[in-house]
Motif scaffolding. Structure first.
Motif, PDB file in Angstrom:
ATOM      1  N   ALA A  36       0.800  -1.272   0.008  1.00  0.00           N
ATOM      2  CA  ALA A  36      -0.202  -0.094  -0.130  1.00  0.00           C
ATOM      3  C   ALA A  36       1.010   1.026  -0.060  1.00  0.00           C
ATOM      4  O   ALA A  36       1.801   1.216   0.837  1.00  0.00           O
ATOM      5  CB  ALA A  36      -1.043  -0.074   1.180  1.00  0.00           C
ATOM      6  N   TYR A  42       2.640   6.863   2.582  1.00  0.00           N
ATOM      7  CA  TYR A  42       3.016   6.938   3.980  1.00  0.00           C
ATOM      8  C   TYR A  42       3.928   8.170   4.287  1.00  0.00           C
ATOM      9  O   TYR A  42       4.476   8.208   5.195  1.00  0.00           O
ATOM     10  CB  TYR A  42       3.133   5.767   4.707  1.00  0.00           C
ATOM     11  N   ARG A 132     -17.147   0.289   5.862  1.00  0.00           N
ATOM     12  CA  ARG A 132     -16.367   1.701   5.046  1.00  0.00           C
ATOM     13  C   ARG A 132     -16.680   1.510   3.761  1.00  0.00           C
ATOM     14  O   ARG A 132     -17.655   1.861   3.025  1.00  0.00           O
ATOM     15  CB  ARG A 132     -14.934   1.449   5.757  1.00  0.00           C
ATOM     16  N   ASN A 190      -4.026  -6.783   5.502  1.00  0.00           N
ATOM     17  CA  ASN A 190      -2.972  -5.623   5.682  1.00  0.00           C
ATOM     18  C   ASN A 190      -1.893  -6.081   6.643  1.00  0.00           C
ATOM     19  O   ASN A 190      -1.763  -7.268   6.841  1.00  0.00           O
ATOM     20  CB  ASN A 190      -3.763  -4.464   5.958  1.00  0.00           C
ATOM     21  N   SER A 191      -0.948  -5.329   7.006  1.00  0.00           N
ATOM     22  CA  SER A 191       0.141  -5.682   7.851  1.00  0.00           C
ATOM     23  C   SER A 191      -0.154  -6.359   9.219  1.00  0.00           C
ATOM     24  O   SER A 191       0.421  -7.469   9.398  1.00  0.00           O
ATOM     25  CB  SER A 191       1.007  -4.275   8.191  1.00  0.00           C
ATOM     26  N   ARG A 206      -1.532  -7.114   1.344  1.00  0.00           N
ATOM     27  CA  ARG A 206      -1.318  -5.727   1.051  1.00  0.00           C
ATOM     28  C   ARG A 206      -0.901  -4.889   2.264  1.00  0.00           C
ATOM     29  O   ARG A 206      -1.468  -4.105   2.817  1.00  0.00           O
ATOM     30  CB  ARG A 206      -2.707  -5.028   0.895  1.00  0.00           C
ATOM     31  N   PRO A 207       0.240  -5.082   2.793  1.00  0.00           N
ATOM     32  CA  PRO A 207       0.913  -4.387   3.770  1.00  0.00           C
ATOM     33  C   PRO A 207       1.158  -2.785   3.473  1.00  0.00           C
ATOM     34  O   PRO A 207       1.543  -2.575   2.266  1.00  0.00           O
ATOM     35  CB  PRO A 207       2.188  -4.825   4.169  1.00  0.00           C
ATOM     36  N   GLY A 208       0.950  -2.037   4.357  1.00  0.00           N
ATOM     37  CA  GLY A 208       1.282  -0.794   4.276  1.00  0.00           C
ATOM     38  C   GLY A 208       2.346  -0.476   5.667  1.00  0.00           C
ATOM     39  O   GLY A 208       3.678  -0.398   5.364  1.00  0.00           O
TER      40      GLY A 208
HETATM   41  C1  LIG Z   1      -4.285   0.998   3.747  1.00  0.00           C
HETATM   42  C2  LIG Z   1      -4.761  -0.020   3.283  1.00  0.00           C
HETATM   43  C3  LIG Z   1      -3.943  -1.325   3.474  1.00  0.00           C
HETATM   44  C4  LIG Z   1      -2.512  -1.206   4.375  1.00  0.00           C
HETATM   45  O1  LIG Z   1      -3.001  -1.200   5.675  1.00  0.00           O
HETATM   46  P1  LIG Z   1      -1.708  -1.161   6.876  1.00  0.00           P
HETATM   47  O2  LIG Z   1      -2.325  -1.255   7.825  1.00  0.00           O
HETATM   48  O3  LIG Z   1      -0.962   0.137   6.618  1.00  0.00           O
HETATM   49  O4  LIG Z   1      -0.903  -2.292   6.499  1.00  0.00           O
HETATM   50  C5  LIG Z   1      -4.358  -2.427   2.940  1.00  0.00           C
HETATM   51  N1  LIG Z   1      -5.535  -2.330   2.489  1.00  0.00           N
HETATM   52  C6  LIG Z   1      -6.288  -1.351   2.479  1.00  0.00           C
HETATM   53  C7  LIG Z   1      -7.705  -1.588   1.898  1.00  0.00           C
HETATM   54  C8  LIG Z   1      -6.022  -0.246   2.942  1.00  0.00           C
HETATM   55  O5  LIG Z   1      -6.880   0.910   2.732  1.00  0.00           O
END
Ligand SMILES: *Cc1c(COP(=O)(O)O)cnc(C)c1O
Length: 349
Positions: A36, A42, A132, A190-191, A206-208
């Motif tokens: 992400a 970020y 959401r 996600n992370s 999908r980590p951010g």
């Molecule tokens: C921002 C986001 C992510 C990444 O999330 P993190 O908590 O930062 O790892 C993954 N998927 C979606 C849909 C997001 O909006």
């Protein structure tokens, strides 16, 4: 044009970024690990993050808006980019022009894409309980997606950073949708979701935040390396005498004669006032300089009494290890990164 150096900089550690991605990829098991890079990666700089991670083998990237996607053109060879916020009516020109997939979030968006997407593949978000973005599970199971060419079917976890029953509930709901709706790939974590275990990884994660040095859950503690090191230059050193006050509101008074370093950074740079009085600060050549007084818009002050030969123009390294800075300040690790402003020069090493 003359080069004007900035008195603020972010030192960005590309090796730590890549090491974090590799760790997350390993935790993702057989699933591909994406990234992400919304909110300008970020705040690190989305283009640079994409370049470093693409060189390491990352292929799947996610931004929030079409403006963010357009700013990343042209994409490197073989890279997939998706826009998480889907397509509104005003996005269709960008969506038809750019080599980027929308993540469709509602039956209205699905209808818009069927009508004007010229049969191109899309991604779809299913809302499995966060309320959401995304189609409702009953809509997805009720045929709303029939015949659509779906590259990646996504959902997003609401409470993955906690040991919440909602995680298992969302996993079960996502599995049910996966049984009913064909797509080339499925993606949930996600992370924090990656830390919940392989069950959550499906085909693509999908980590951010963890890419950028955030620790999303205890499982990742000690595994994730700091990537972002904010630094600011000393503008002035001044002598203060015992009993004199420093800064707006005179909230700090010198307990003894000493020295104060005034530096080029403030809340306009995302270094918010809640950092004051929490025990953090900066360091110079290994010596701690506690933050003192209130944070101003463009200035902050540190107690430099213990910092011997420090001088005007020296660089101070802020205490910005994300988990500990978050615990001290009350800001989230996400806010600590995404607030960092445009006056920082971004220097990759
Ligand atoms: C921002 C986001 C992510 C990444 O999330 P993190 O908590 O930062 O790892 C993954 N998927 C979606 C849909 C997001 O909006």
């Amino acid at each position: 044009m003359i080069e004007v150096p900035s008195p603020l900089r972010l030192r960005l550690d590309s090796r730590a970024l890549i090491a974090n991605w590799r760790w997350l990829a390993a935790q993702s098991g057989g699933a591909a690990c994406g990234a992400a890079i919304k909110a300008d990666g970020y705040s690190l700089g989305a283009r640079s993050v994409m370049r470093h991670l693409a060189a390491a083998g990352c292929r799947d990237f996610f931004v929030a808006t079409w403006a963010e996607a357009a700013a990343l053109m042209p994409l490197p060879e073989g890279i997939s980019l998706s826009v998480l916020h889907g397509v509104g009516a005003s996005d269709m020109v960008a969506a038809r022009t750019l080599p980027v997939r929308p993540v469709l979030n509602s039956v209205e968006q699905v209808a818009r894409w069927r009508e004007a997407g010229e049969g191109r593949p899309c991604d779809v978000m299913i809302d499995t309980g966060m309320n959401r973005l995304g189609l409702r599970v009953d809509e997805a199971l009720g045929g709303a997606l029939d015949g659509l060419c779906i590259e990646t079917l996504l959902s997003h976890l609401a409470s993955a950073d906690e040991d919440s029953d909602q995680n298992a509930a969302q996993l079960a709901a996502f599995r049910a949708v996966r049984e009913a709706v064909p797509a080339r790939r499925y993606s949930l974590a996600n992370s924090a979701g990656i830390c919940l275990g392989r069950d959550f990884a499906f085909d693509l994660t999908r980590p951010g935040i963890a890419l950028y040095g955030g620790t999303p859950r205890d499982e990742a503690a000690g595994q994730i390396r700091q990537v972002v090191y904010p630094e600011t230059r000393v503008l002035q050193l001044r002598t203060v005498h015992k009993g004199e006050a420093v800064g707006y509101g005179a909230t700090w008074t010198a307990p003894r004669d000493g020295r104060v370093a005034v530096a080029n950074m403030g809340y306009a740079d995302g270094y918010l006032r809640c950092h004051a009085g929490t025990g953090g600060g900066a360091s110079w050549q290994g010596k701690a300089l506690p933050l003192i007084g209130r944070v101003s818009m463009d200035l902050i002050a540190f107690d430099a009494s213990a910092a011997g030969a420090i001088g005007e123009g020296d660089w101070l390294a802020l205490d910005y290890d994300l988990p500990s800075a978050a615990a001290r300040s009350g800001l989230s690790q996400y806010e600590l990164l995404t607030g960092l402003g445009t006056r920082f020069a971004r220097l990759w090493g």
